[in-house]
Design a protein around this motif. Sequence first.
Motif, mmCIF file in Angstrom:
data_model
loop_
_atom_site.group_PDB
_atom_site.id
_atom_site.type_symbol
_atom_site.label_atom_id
_atom_site.label_comp_id
_atom_site.label_asym_id
_atom_site.label_seq_id
_atom_site.Cartn_x
_atom_site.Cartn_y
_atom_site.Cartn_z
ATOM 1 N N LEU A 284 -19.868 19.171 44.165
ATOM 2 C CA LEU A 284 -20.487 18.086 43.418
ATOM 3 C C LEU A 284 -21.433 17.302 44.310
ATOM 4 O O LEU A 284 -21.086 16.955 45.443
ATOM 5 C CB LEU A 284 -19.429 17.150 42.861
ATOM 6 N N SER A 285 -22.595 17.003 43.801
ATOM 7 C CA SER A 285 -23.507 16.106 44.503
ATOM 8 C C SER A 285 -23.053 14.670 44.247
ATOM 9 O O SER A 285 -22.196 14.407 43.383
ATOM 10 C CB SER A 285 -24.934 16.292 43.997
ATOM 11 N N ALA A 286 -23.650 13.727 44.972
ATOM 12 C CA ALA A 286 -23.327 12.318 44.748
ATOM 13 C C ALA A 286 -23.656 11.929 43.308
ATOM 14 O O ALA A 286 -22.922 11.161 42.675
ATOM 15 C CB ALA A 286 -24.085 11.435 45.731
ATOM 16 N N LYS A 287 -24.761 12.475 42.767
ATOM 17 C CA LYS A 287 -25.122 12.161 41.380
ATOM 18 C C LYS A 287 -24.124 12.766 40.402
ATOM 19 O O LYS A 287 -23.751 12.122 39.407
ATOM 20 C CB LYS A 287 -26.535 12.643 41.062
ATOM 21 N N ASP A 288 -23.703 14.010 40.657
ATOM 22 C CA ASP A 288 -22.679 14.633 39.804
ATOM 23 C C ASP A 288 -21.437 13.752 39.750
ATOM 24 O O ASP A 288 -20.867 13.513 38.679
ATOM 25 C CB ASP A 288 -22.280 16.009 40.345
ATOM 26 N N MET A 289 -21.007 13.291 40.936
ATOM 27 C CA MET A 289 -19.805 12.477 41.023
ATOM 28 C C MET A 289 -19.994 11.165 40.275
ATOM 29 O O MET A 289 -19.134 10.746 39.490
ATOM 30 C CB MET A 289 -19.456 12.205 42.488
ATOM 31 N N PHE A 290 -21.127 10.508 40.507
ATOM 32 C CA PHE A 290 -21.379 9.233 39.860
ATOM 33 C C PHE A 290 -21.423 9.392 38.341
ATOM 34 O O PHE A 290 -20.808 8.608 37.599
ATOM 35 C CB PHE A 290 -22.704 8.643 40.358
ATOM 36 N N ASP A 291 -22.140 10.410 37.875
ATOM 37 C CA ASP A 291 -22.245 10.639 36.430
ATOM 38 C C ASP A 291 -20.875 10.896 35.811
ATOM 39 O O ASP A 291 -20.560 10.393 34.715
ATOM 40 C CB ASP A 291 -23.162 11.831 36.145
ATOM 41 N N SER A 292 -20.041 11.690 36.496
ATOM 42 C CA SER A 292 -18.708 12.000 35.981
ATOM 43 C C SER A 292 -17.837 10.753 35.920
ATOM 44 O O SER A 292 -17.100 10.534 34.940
ATOM 45 C CB SER A 292 -18.040 13.068 36.852
ATOM 46 N N LEU A 293 -17.920 9.917 36.954
ATOM 47 C CA LEU A 293 -17.106 8.697 36.981
ATOM 48 C C LEU A 293 -17.559 7.698 35.917
ATOM 49 O O LEU A 293 -16.735 6.980 35.353
ATOM 50 C CB LEU A 293 -17.138 8.061 38.370
ATOM 51 N N VAL A 294 -18.852 7.658 35.644
ATOM 52 C CA VAL A 294 -19.348 6.785 34.568
ATOM 53 C C VAL A 294 -18.731 7.190 33.236
ATOM 54 O O VAL A 294 -18.285 6.341 32.446
ATOM 55 C CB VAL A 294 -20.889 6.839 34.498
ATOM 56 N N VAL A 295 -18.694 8.497 32.986
ATOM 57 C CA VAL A 295 -18.127 8.989 31.722
ATOM 58 C C VAL A 295 -16.615 8.773 31.687
ATOM 59 O O VAL A 295 -16.059 8.326 30.672
ATOM 60 C CB VAL A 295 -18.476 10.474 31.509
ATOM 61 N N LEU A 296 -15.946 9.068 32.805
ATOM 62 C CA LEU A 296 -14.498 8.837 32.866
ATOM 63 C C LEU A 296 -14.163 7.369 32.636
ATOM 64 O O LEU A 296 -13.199 7.039 31.938
ATOM 65 C CB LEU A 296 -13.944 9.284 34.228
ATOM 66 N N GLU B 88 -9.682 15.521 30.107
ATOM 67 C CA GLU B 88 -9.064 16.524 30.972
ATOM 68 C C GLU B 88 -10.115 17.435 31.602
ATOM 69 O O GLU B 88 -10.012 17.807 32.777
ATOM 70 C CB GLU B 88 -8.057 17.356 30.181
ATOM 71 N N VAL B 89 -11.138 17.786 30.842
ATOM 72 C CA VAL B 89 -12.199 18.650 31.359
ATOM 73 C C VAL B 89 -12.916 17.994 32.530
ATOM 74 O O VAL B 89 -13.137 18.608 33.580
ATOM 75 C CB VAL B 89 -13.208 18.991 30.235
ATOM 76 N N ILE B 90 -13.271 16.724 32.371
ATOM 77 C CA ILE B 90 -14.013 16.041 33.438
ATOM 78 C C ILE B 90 -13.096 15.725 34.611
ATOM 79 O O ILE B 90 -13.483 15.878 35.775
ATOM 80 C CB ILE B 90 -14.679 14.765 32.894
ATOM 81 N N GLN B 91 -11.886 15.294 34.335
ATOM 82 C CA GLN B 91 -10.955 14.972 35.416
ATOM 83 C C GLN B 91 -10.667 16.186 36.287
ATOM 84 O O GLN B 91 -10.533 16.065 37.512
ATOM 85 C CB GLN B 91 -9.652 14.414 34.841
ATOM 86 N N ALA B 92 -10.594 17.375 35.677
ATOM 87 C CA ALA B 92 -10.315 18.588 36.441
ATOM 88 C C ALA B 92 -11.385 18.849 37.489
ATOM 89 O O ALA B 92 -11.092 19.288 38.606
ATOM 90 C CB ALA B 92 -10.193 19.784 35.495
ATOM 91 N N ARG B 93 -12.629 18.587 37.150
ATOM 92 C CA ARG B 93 -13.732 18.822 38.088
ATOM 93 C C ARG B 93 -13.693 17.871 39.276
ATOM 94 O O ARG B 93 -14.289 18.139 40.319
ATOM 95 C CB ARG B 93 -15.081 18.641 37.384
ATOM 96 N N MET B 94 -13.006 16.746 39.103
ATOM 97 C CA MET B 94 -13.061 15.674 40.103
ATOM 98 C C MET B 94 -11.872 15.664 41.048
ATOM 99 O O MET B 94 -11.713 14.733 41.830
ATOM 100 C CB MET B 94 -13.121 14.319 39.379
ATOM 101 N N LYS B 95 -11.029 16.679 41.007
ATOM 102 C CA LYS B 95 -9.773 16.623 41.749
ATOM 103 C C LYS B 95 -9.977 16.399 43.247
ATOM 104 O O LYS B 95 -9.338 15.527 43.848
ATOM 105 C CB LYS B 95 -8.945 17.885 41.498
ATOM 106 N N HIS B 96 -10.814 17.203 43.886
ATOM 107 C CA HIS B 96 -10.984 17.053 45.331
ATOM 108 C C HIS B 96 -11.599 15.703 45.671
ATOM 109 O O HIS B 96 -11.165 15.028 46.612
ATOM 110 C CB HIS B 96 -11.852 18.174 45.902
ATOM 111 N N ILE B 97 -12.602 15.289 44.893
ATOM 112 C CA ILE B 97 -13.267 14.016 45.150
ATOM 113 C C ILE B 97 -12.274 12.859 45.070
ATOM 114 O O ILE B 97 -12.247 11.973 45.927
ATOM 115 C CB ILE B 97 -14.421 13.798 44.140
#
Length: 223
Positions: free
Chosen positions: A83-95, A162-171
């Motif tokens: 994940l890039s920093a933008k990927d992470m930020f975008d995912s956290l905004v949605v979460l 669940e879909v988005i949270q799964a992608r964020m596990k390591h982060i």
Amino acid sequence: MAERGIAENGGRIVRRPLQEEVAARLRDLITQGTIPAGARINEVVLGAQLGVSRTPLREAVRMLAGEGLVELVPARGAVVRKLSAKDMFDSLVVLKSMEELAGRLACAKASAQGIEEVSALHRAMLEHYVQRERLAYFKLNQAIHSAIVALSDNATLAWTHEVIQARMKHIRFIGNAGSEKWAGAVEEHEEMIRALQARDGNRLAAALGLHLDRTFTRVKALL
């Protein structure tokens, strides 16, 4: 280094595995960074390390690809998603948006038993925190977020979360690196549980939103 880490995280699967067991082991290795982001999953080496054949391993990899933890790249095979920093930020905004909504719905709809079950998960998580068992702590941490969303009684919200949270596990796992960051995350969870027990939807939404804002702050410097 990765091979040594695999051995330290449980080594070979002795009994005949199911694809879910293999997927669970791979998920842990990716979450902890033993198999790092961007690394190719070598089925021959990994199968030997875990003591499984390539068939259940391939099935497990496909499961993780479905979760978004792994990408199937032409000419490279399975690669751990980076994940890039933008990927992470975008995912956290949605979460954040989803969990704030879930918090309000949960306080309005949850049964007393459902709230107690989440509280029990929290108490168990604190025991792992005291023992400094990061992976066990992290799994319960994530289970608490999922359980609060489940209390919303909205299947679409729970599936999407669940879909988005799964992608964020390591982060999210590395976000607890360091005693100060970890202690801060625990206190945020304490406030979440207090708000849930009080059935204060706005308070719980605010606690969840702050927690996810601070998650971004805790991890952005590590990317």
